[in-house]
Scaffold this active site. Sequence first.
Site, PDB file in Angstrom:
ATOM      1  N   LEU A  15       4.633  15.596   1.855  1.00  0.00           N
ATOM      2  CA  LEU A  15       5.117  16.666   2.515  1.00  0.00           C
ATOM      3  C   LEU A  15       5.994  16.337   3.728  1.00  0.00           C
ATOM      4  CD1 LEU A  15       1.313  18.114   2.968  1.00  0.00           C
ATOM      5  CD2 LEU A  15       3.012  18.994   1.456  1.00  0.00           C
TER       6      LEU A  15
ATOM      7  N   GLY B  30       7.491  11.612   9.203  1.00  0.00           N
ATOM      8  CA  GLY B  30       7.920  11.608  10.740  1.00  0.00           C
ATOM      9  C   GLY B  30       8.289  10.251  11.335  1.00  0.00           C
TER      10      GLY B  30
ATOM     11  N   SER C 185       4.833   8.215  10.748  1.00  0.00           N
ATOM     12  CA  SER C 185       3.874   8.450   9.634  1.00  0.00           C
ATOM     13  C   SER C 185       4.472   9.230   8.431  1.00  0.00           C
ATOM     14  CB  SER C 185       2.853   9.124  10.170  1.00  0.00           C
ATOM     15  OG  SER C 185       2.900  10.471  10.439  1.00  0.00           O
TER      16      SER C 185
ATOM     17  N   LYS D 215      -2.172  11.287   6.344  1.00  0.00           N
ATOM     18  CA  LYS D 215      -1.252  10.789   7.014  1.00  0.00           C
ATOM     19  C   LYS D 215      -1.356   9.406   7.016  1.00  0.00           C
ATOM     20  CE  LYS D 215      -0.148  12.646  11.159  1.00  0.00           C
ATOM     21  NZ  LYS D 215      -0.560  13.072  12.490  1.00  0.00           N
TER      22      LYS D 215
ATOM     23  N   ASP E 135       5.301  12.013  20.733  1.00  0.00           N
ATOM     24  CA  ASP E 135       6.233  12.542  20.082  1.00  0.00           C
ATOM     25  C   ASP E 135       6.243  14.085  19.783  1.00  0.00           C
ATOM     26  OD1 ASP E 135       8.362  12.437  18.182  1.00  0.00           O
ATOM     27  OD2 ASP E 135       7.272  11.469  16.609  1.00  0.00           O
TER      28      ASP E 135
END
Length: 888
Positions: A613, A616, A619, A635, A734
């Site tokens: 999906l 980041g 992850s 994740k 983050d």
Amino acid sequence: MAFVCWFSLYLVGFLHRTQLAVAQHDDRSTMLALKKELQVPEWSANDTDYCSWTGVQCSSNRSMVEKLDLSHHELRGNVTLASELRALKWLDLSFNNFHGPIPPAFGNLSELEFLDLTWNNFDNSIPPELGSIKNLIYLNLSYNSLTGRIPDELQSLKSIQDFQISGNSLNGSIPYWVGNLSNLRVFSAYENKLGGKIPENLGSVSDLQLLNLHSNQLEGPIPKSIFASGKLEVLVLTLNKLTGNLPESVGNCKGLSSIRIGDNMLIGSIPKAIGNISSLTYFEADNNNLSGEIVAEFSKCSNLTLLNLAFNGFTGTIPPELGELMNLQELIVSGNSLFGEIPKSIIGCGNLNKLDLSNNRFNGTIPKDLCGAPRLQYLLLSQNSIRGEIPHEIGNCAKLLELQLGSNYLTGTIPPEIGWIENLQIALNLSFNHLQGPLPSELGKLDKLVSLDVSNNQLSASIPSAFKGMMSLIEVNFSNNLISGQIPIFGPFQKSLKSSFAGNKGLCGEPLGSSCGNSFGPNNGGYHHKVSYKIILAVIGSGLAVFIAVIVVVFLFMMREKQEKAAQAAGIAEDGAANPPEVTAGHIFVESLRQAIDFDAAVKATLKESNKLSIGTFSTVYKAVMPSGMILSVKRLESVDRTVSHHQSKMIRELERLGKLYHDNLMRPIGFIIYEEIVLLLHDYVPNGTLAQLLHDSTMKIEYEPDWPKRLSIAIGVAEGLAFLHQVAIIHLDISSGNILLDANSKPLVGEIEISKLLDPSRGTASISAVAGSFGYIPPEYAYTMQVTAPGNVYSYGVVLLEILTTRLPVDEAFGEGIDLVKWVHGAPARGETPEQILDAKLSTVSFAWRREMLAVLKVALLCTDSTPAKRPKLKKVVEMLQEIKQS
Ligand SMILES: *[C@@H]1O[C@H](CO)[C@@H](O)[C@H](O)[C@H]1NC(C)=O
Ligand SMILES: *[C@@H]1O[C@H](CO)[C@@H](O)[C@H](O)[C@H]1NC(C)=O
Ligand SMILES: *[C@@H]1O[C@H](CO)[C@@H](O)[C@H](O)[C@H]1NC(C)=O
Ligand SMILES: *[C@@H]1O[C@H](CO)[C@@H](O)[C@H](O)[C@H]1NC(C)=O
Ligand SMILES: *[C@@H]1O[C@H](CO)[C@@H](O)[C@H](O)[C@H]1NC(C)=O
Ligand SMILES: *[C@@H]1O[C@H](CO)[C@@H](O)[C@H](O)[C@H]1NC(C)=O
Ligand SMILES: *[C@@H]1O[C@H](CO)[C@@H](O)[C@H](O)[C@H]1NC(C)=O
Ligand SMILES: *[C@@H]1O[C@H](CO)[C@@H](O)[C@H](O)[C@H]1NC(C)=O
Ligand SMILES: *[C@@H]1O[C@H](CO)[C@@H](O)[C@H](O)[C@H]1NC(C)=O
């Protein structure tokens, strides 16, 4: 590692206790234990030389700590130990993240003179033990989450001078004994839930200088006692339920510079003694039931800068003597029953910036030399009975931002000179008067003007095509005049409602829907036929298009399914070949979901590229469909150092704690899986993508739908989620629009909250460079502090706000070399750009209300992204500010 830590803490505690028992000569052991507990970053140097640590001052023989200033460190933990520094005179813990009750043991600090705990999250009630700090002079507990009553034990603080408890949730009433504190100079308890009366002896035995009790539920009169000593300098009682008069004895206080008593239920007139207060600078008494005339004695207060008497029952005329007030900047008397001329003398107030006489019964004319007041920005005269013409000299009001003359009896024509007021931008309102003649084409020069209302007059001729120069227009109203001809083709006009042009017999064109051609010709009927013919064609056409589209979609879908089946078969074959990895640990925190989640299926999902999906900083996220039908987002942590898996039990505890943290706007983990050295975190699947996709991904929005209220709700939700995190002392590592997920109702969920617990460089579970956050969101101070702090989070959140307002990326080459979104926005004034050029015009030009809200949110975003961390508001405050914007 965790064990070692715990052991060393234990050791320190042990040493500390033994040392205390042996010799109580110095504070070394206490300071070492404090250092361990609080992890003050600057306290890393020489352990024996604690007297030279930052913020520490010792007695002259350099053994006992006398002053401890730990303000602005984002500290948390148990600060009870500080109560063992028995010689302490000064303790400042302000601006940290301490929470839980205020340590009652502080009551043992018998030498303490100064205690400042402001801007933390201390909760529960104020410990009565503080009453035993007999030498206390300054006590500041403002801006915490304290509840309950002010404890009576504090009445033994006989030496107290400064007593500040504002910004909490304290209730009950202000105890009578506060009036018996003979050294009290400052008493500040604003923004609480205090009720009852203000003690009638307050200030009677002391030289009270500052009393600030605004935003409570206080009742009863303003006690005369507060003026008794004549030393009062600041009085703020706004937003309570006070009744009775402003006592005559207020005149005793020559040094009183600020009187703010607005939003109460006060009655009576303003005492003439007000003229004795030579220092008076602010007088604000709006929204009460005050009556009588405006006393001329105000004119003796030569420093008076603000006089706000709006929304009361004042009658009579404005005393011409007020013209002597050379420092007056704002005269606000709207919503009274004042009449007579607009006093010419007021024009003599060379600093006058705002003159608000609206909503009264003024029945004179507008003075010709009005702009003798060269700084005038707001001239608000609407809803009066003002007669005569608008003087041509109005063109001299070069600084004017807003001109409100609506609902009066003005006659004559609109002076073309108004078009020369270059700065006019908020509004030009001449509606509901008796103005005649044409609309001067000069108004077209007002290129900053946002709202133009000339409705309900007898204006004639056509709308000049020069009006197309008013490029900032959002709201127009030409209705109910005698205007004729074609409405110029100009975006803001055609986007307006029909009603903005209605009631003008001779007017035609869009948006009125009346054609400007020869409307009596025989073609008229034919035209209508043509239109309906076209409409029918269009309907048939679009029907066909929809039909074709459906066929195509169904076809594509069938193809896709075929492909997926093939891919699945291949995937299974692959897995079979590589042996499915063995899950070594896993747990689902939410009992009711345990049946529905299958660990193997979750692991398998992460092995398939097509399930990916997003990627980041820390992850990669996969979609996983469980055999039960439940859909999860899984994740896979990327930069997990070995230490994480070595600290499994600690990590599991942290995750379980996070799993229990429930907030509507947080994406909490529902479980985890560990296999080999890999950690998978399980979350609910959120279908609507991320905020970043909503704002920047053009493939996501099939058609761009300007929807400011939705964006504002998202902004508020994110702030609430983050404020909650800070409340439980978690710093997000983050924050970015890519880590904000949107559920089916576009409710935002802040994601990646686990990262702060799993990767914490201060605990050795990750390298510092791994936790800087995402590019464009990193606060400037990070470069030298290398620490993500609560104000740092506020900065990153501010960047998200700017993204929402501008629909621009946080970093974009378009801003120029070395310039990111924050610098670009902050630099707008220097480049001579208006907020309009910064905001997403697709949103800000939709309505006046949206624009106003966006400008207000822009202010909040600018505060959040201030380069000085201490100047940024707390997230709790940000939530309040945004909610206020939404409600108003
Ligand atoms: C240092 O001075 C303080 C008073 O200032 C005294 O209480 C303490 O006992 C002294 N300590 C030593 C080691 O002399
Ligand atoms: C620590 O400070 C003390 C006192 O100033 C000094 O005597 C000692 O040498 C210092 N120790 C180190 C390791 O710097
Ligand atoms: C803080 O530490 C003190 C001992 O120094 C202990 O009595 C107290 O219970 C601790 N408080 C919390 C909230 O852990
Ligand atoms: C204050 O100090 C005394 C004696 O040292 C101790 O017994 C008491 O528990 C302390 N009070 C608090 C509230 O810690
Ligand atoms: C708290 O009050 C004291 C005086 O009582 C003052 O010196 C201090 O600046 C205040 N703290 C903050 C953060 O405003
Ligand atoms: C005051 O606050 C406390 C704690 O929040 C609450 O239990 C109590 O009912 C409140 N009292 C009043 C009079 O509102
Ligand atoms: C306050 O002081 C007055 C006069 O000194 C005294 O009569 C009264 O009892 C005191 N009230 C309280 C609550 O301490
Ligand atoms: C008026 O303000 C000025 C500047 O703040 C100050 O110096 C002066 O003392 C004030 N005048 C009075 C009467 O208080
Ligand atoms: C204005 O109104 C007042 C009070 O109604 C009235 O006495 C006065 O004559 C009026 N002035 C003019 C010029 O109409």
